[in-house]
Write a protein that holds these residues in place. Structure first.
Motif: not given
Length: 91
Positions: A22-31
């Motif tokens: 996610l752009g504003s939350h780079p800690e979030v990764a979604v396959c």
């Protein structure tokens, strides 16, 4: 060796190349599989908010997909590969 990243949606580990962030939350990764699923869910919500002929066609497609999955037809030896091929190309 490339580090694996856990998907925030399904929890499966994937290489960095197999996830979107996610752009504003780079800690979030979604396959990628979950990202496609989320896109389908978002499209369904948009269609419900703004009915149109195209939205109606997509609703019919989603209803057919639900029936196929409910009956397990995608696992049948003859028709299954065709249904899986179609399913990966439907919006």
């Amino acid at each position: 060796m490339t580090a694996e990243v856990a998907c925030w949606c399904c929890g499966r580990s994937r290489p960095e190349s197999g996830v979107v962030r996610l752009g504003s939350h780079p800690e979030v990764a979604v396959c990628l599989s979950c990202a496609h699923y989320l896109h389908q869910q978002a499209r369904g919500r948009e269609d419900a908010l703004r009915p149109s002929p195209g939205a109606r066609v997509r609703d019919v497609g989603r209803a057919i997909r639900r029936q196929v999955i409910q009956h397990g037809w995608q696992h049948k030896p003859v028709i299954g590969p065709v249904l899986r091929w179609l399913g990966s190309r439907m919006p």
